[in-house]
Design an enzyme around this catalytic site. Structure first.
Site, PDB file in Angstrom:
ATOM      1  N   ASP A 268       2.735  -5.966   9.866  1.00  0.00           N
ATOM      2  CA  ASP A 268       2.853  -4.534   9.523  1.00  0.00           C
ATOM      3  C   ASP A 268       4.271  -4.083   9.859  1.00  0.00           C
ATOM      4  OD1 ASP A 268       2.286  -1.513   9.478  1.00  0.00           O
ATOM      5  OD2 ASP A 268       0.281  -2.300   9.154  1.00  0.00           O
TER       6      ASP A 268
ATOM      7  N   TYR B 212       1.276   5.547  -8.279  1.00  0.00           N
ATOM      8  CA  TYR B 212       0.279   4.767  -7.530  1.00  0.00           C
ATOM      9  C   TYR B 212      -0.619   3.990  -8.511  1.00  0.00           C
ATOM     10  CZ  TYR B 212      -3.335   3.862  -3.960  1.00  0.00           C
ATOM     11  OH  TYR B 212      -4.234   3.272  -3.100  1.00  0.00           O
TER      12      TYR B 212
ATOM     13  N   THR C 158      -9.308   6.544   6.063  1.00  0.00           N
ATOM     14  CA  THR C 158      -8.239   5.888   6.837  1.00  0.00           C
ATOM     15  C   THR C 158      -7.077   6.876   6.961  1.00  0.00           C
ATOM     16  OG1 THR C 158      -6.885   5.033   5.030  1.00  0.00           O
ATOM     17  CG2 THR C 158      -8.833   3.729   5.620  1.00  0.00           C
TER      18      THR C 158
HETATM   19  P1  NAP Z   1      -3.209   2.894   6.096  1.00  0.00           P
HETATM   20  O1  NAP Z   1      -4.251   3.243   7.104  1.00  0.00           O
HETATM   21  O2  NAP Z   1      -2.070   3.808   5.880  1.00  0.00           O
HETATM   22  O3  NAP Z   1      -2.702   1.415   6.385  1.00  0.00           O
HETATM   23  C1  NAP Z   1      -1.644   0.839   5.660  1.00  0.00           C
HETATM   24  C2  NAP Z   1      -0.730   0.103   6.612  1.00  0.00           C
HETATM   25  O4  NAP Z   1       0.337  -0.493   5.842  1.00  0.00           O
HETATM   26  C3  NAP Z   1      -0.064   1.051   7.622  1.00  0.00           C
HETATM   27  O5  NAP Z   1      -0.082   0.486   8.907  1.00  0.00           O
HETATM   28  C4  NAP Z   1       1.346   1.164   7.077  1.00  0.00           C
HETATM   29  O6  NAP Z   1       2.315   1.463   8.069  1.00  0.00           O
HETATM   30  C5  NAP Z   1       1.554  -0.223   6.514  1.00  0.00           C
HETATM   31  N1  NAP Z   1       2.706  -0.305   5.624  1.00  0.00           N
HETATM   32  C6  NAP Z   1       3.296   0.690   4.900  1.00  0.00           C
HETATM   33  N2  NAP Z   1       4.371   0.227   4.251  1.00  0.00           N
HETATM   34  C7  NAP Z   1       4.489  -1.090   4.583  1.00  0.00           C
HETATM   35  C8  NAP Z   1       5.410  -2.114   4.256  1.00  0.00           C
HETATM   36  N3  NAP Z   1       6.473  -1.868   3.466  1.00  0.00           N
HETATM   37  N4  NAP Z   1       5.218  -3.354   4.765  1.00  0.00           N
HETATM   38  C9  NAP Z   1       4.188  -3.600   5.586  1.00  0.00           C
HETATM   39  N5  NAP Z   1       3.294  -2.682   5.953  1.00  0.00           N
HETATM   40  C10 NAP Z   1       3.435  -1.433   5.456  1.00  0.00           C
HETATM   41  O7  NAP Z   1      -3.898   2.762   4.645  1.00  0.00           O
HETATM   42  P2  NAP Z   1      -5.288   2.139   4.153  1.00  0.00           P
HETATM   43  O8  NAP Z   1      -6.081   3.253   3.591  1.00  0.00           O
HETATM   44  O9  NAP Z   1      -5.880   1.239   5.170  1.00  0.00           O
HETATM   45  O10 NAP Z   1      -4.744   1.318   2.900  1.00  0.00           O
HETATM   46  C11 NAP Z   1      -4.747  -0.092   2.823  1.00  0.00           C
HETATM   47  C12 NAP Z   1      -4.712  -0.480   1.360  1.00  0.00           C
HETATM   48  O11 NAP Z   1      -5.876   0.035   0.694  1.00  0.00           O
HETATM   49  C13 NAP Z   1      -3.506   0.092   0.588  1.00  0.00           C
HETATM   50  O12 NAP Z   1      -3.013  -0.875  -0.312  1.00  0.00           O
HETATM   51  C14 NAP Z   1      -4.102   1.273  -0.166  1.00  0.00           C
HETATM   52  O13 NAP Z   1      -3.377   1.582  -1.333  1.00  0.00           O
HETATM   53  C15 NAP Z   1      -5.492   0.727  -0.475  1.00  0.00           C
HETATM   54  N6  NAP Z   1      -6.495   1.763  -0.786  1.00  0.00           N
HETATM   55  C16 NAP Z   1      -6.856   2.669   0.145  1.00  0.00           C
HETATM   56  C17 NAP Z   1      -7.814   3.633  -0.177  1.00  0.00           C
HETATM   57  C18 NAP Z   1      -8.275   4.676   0.804  1.00  0.00           C
HETATM   58  O14 NAP Z   1      -9.010   5.611   0.387  1.00  0.00           O
HETATM   59  N7  NAP Z   1      -7.939   4.601   2.073  1.00  0.00           N
HETATM   60  C19 NAP Z   1      -8.369   3.650  -1.469  1.00  0.00           C
HETATM   61  C20 NAP Z   1      -7.943   2.702  -2.388  1.00  0.00           C
HETATM   62  C21 NAP Z   1      -7.019   1.755  -2.043  1.00  0.00           C
HETATM   63  P3  NAP Z   1       2.760   3.008   8.291  1.00  0.00           P
HETATM   64  O15 NAP Z   1       1.601   3.695   8.914  1.00  0.00           O
HETATM   65  O16 NAP Z   1       3.938   2.900   9.211  1.00  0.00           O
HETATM   66  O17 NAP Z   1       3.091   3.557   6.938  1.00  0.00           O
END
Ligand code: NAP
Length: 264
Positions: free
Chosen positions: A36, A155, A190
């Protein structure tokens, strides 16, 4: 335990879905390399897995940087001797109208959400091949990779790209028994939602539940998902473990939709 003796890399493992996936894979006996850009969160994930007796390592990694990918794969091979599973999970959400989106914001989203998936796949496959046991690449797309959403064009473009990249990779490496599938979460509770909200993005207005002052995963889900509530990161982690394990051995190029009925 379904993954005893196997080894995985999980990107974006400091938070949300990535953390839940890393914990769930480790609970099935898999050695996990968590990466991360958020080192404090990454170390927390590391501690949670270690405390539960799992095998884990952590590396700082920006998924858009190719040199770091080469290092992370090399470190994983050095630490665990093999690579079986790659979870390309790191991603960012950015809500902007197309006419208001800067080229920089577009490029940043593409670099993390799409190029990051390409780079991880590119550098994991040679190590998976070397083991001769095949492998499983799991790319986290979104319901936004299946249907368009006003205010989320950038996105949607990246997540739609991940969906078809996944299918092409599935065909390209099937002969090596390397499977590649995409996961399409709906609204999952999240921190990503608070990060989008912090941008103060009017373009996200249509995702806001009636009467809500801020983006809130549960309210959005209640407004759009037939099941009426936001999913938990563990709901997605369960799907990731399934795709990582031999339970899904006949699945490649597939889309696993876990969305409370959002796209039904
Ligand atoms: P999250 O809680 O924000 O976790 C994402 C993690 O990725 C964070 O720790 C973030 O760090 C890190 N990150 C950001 N930019 C990065 C980079 N350049 N290199 C490495 N790590 C990086 O989000 P999440 O909801 O768990 O999302 C995980 C995945 O699921 C994503 O691909 C998202 O698009 C997808 N998704 C999520 C949802 C939803 O409703 N939550 C729905 C559909 C798809 P920082 O906190 O420092 O930014």
């Amino acid at each position: 335990m379904k993954l005893t003796g196997r080894s995985a890399i999980v990107t974006g493992g400091a938070s949300g879905i990535g953390r839940a996936a890393a914990i769930a894979l480790a609970a099935e006996g898999c050695a996990v390399m968590v990466t991360d850009i958020d080192d404090a969160g990454g170390e927390e994930t590391l501690a949670l897995i270690e405390k539960a007796g799992g095998t884990v390592g952590y590396r700082h990694q920006d998924v858009a940087d190719e040199a770091t990918w080469i290092q992370v794969v090399a470190d994983t091979m050095a630490a665990h001797g093999r690579l079986d599973i790659l979870v390309n999970n790191a991603g960012i959400g950015s809500g902007q109208l197309v006419t208001e989106m800067s080229l920089e914001a577009w490029n940043n989203q593409v670099a993390i959400n799409l190029t990051g998936v390409f780079l991880g796949t590119k550098h994991a496959i040679p190590s998976m091949r070397k083991g001769g046991n095949g492998g499983s690449i799991i790319n986290i797309s979104s319901v936004a990779g299946l249907e368009g959403s006003a205010g989320l064009a950038g996105y949607c473009a990246t997540k739609g790209g991940v969906r078809l990249f996944t299918k092409a990779v599935a065909k390209e490496y099937a002969a090596d028994k390397i499977r590649c599938n995409s996961v399409h979460p709906g609204i999952i509770d999240t921190p990503i939602w608070t990060k989008i909200d912090e941008g103060g993005l009017d373009a996200m207005e249509q995702l806001r539940a009636p009467g809500a002052n801020s983006l809130n995963a549960d309210m959005i889900a209640a407004a759009g998902a037939p099941l009426g509530f936001a999913g938990l990161p563990e709901d997605i982690a369960n799907g990731i473990v399934f795709l990582a394990s031999d339970d899904s051995r006949y699945m490649t190029g597939s889309e696993l939709v876990i969305d409370g009925g959002w796209t039904a």
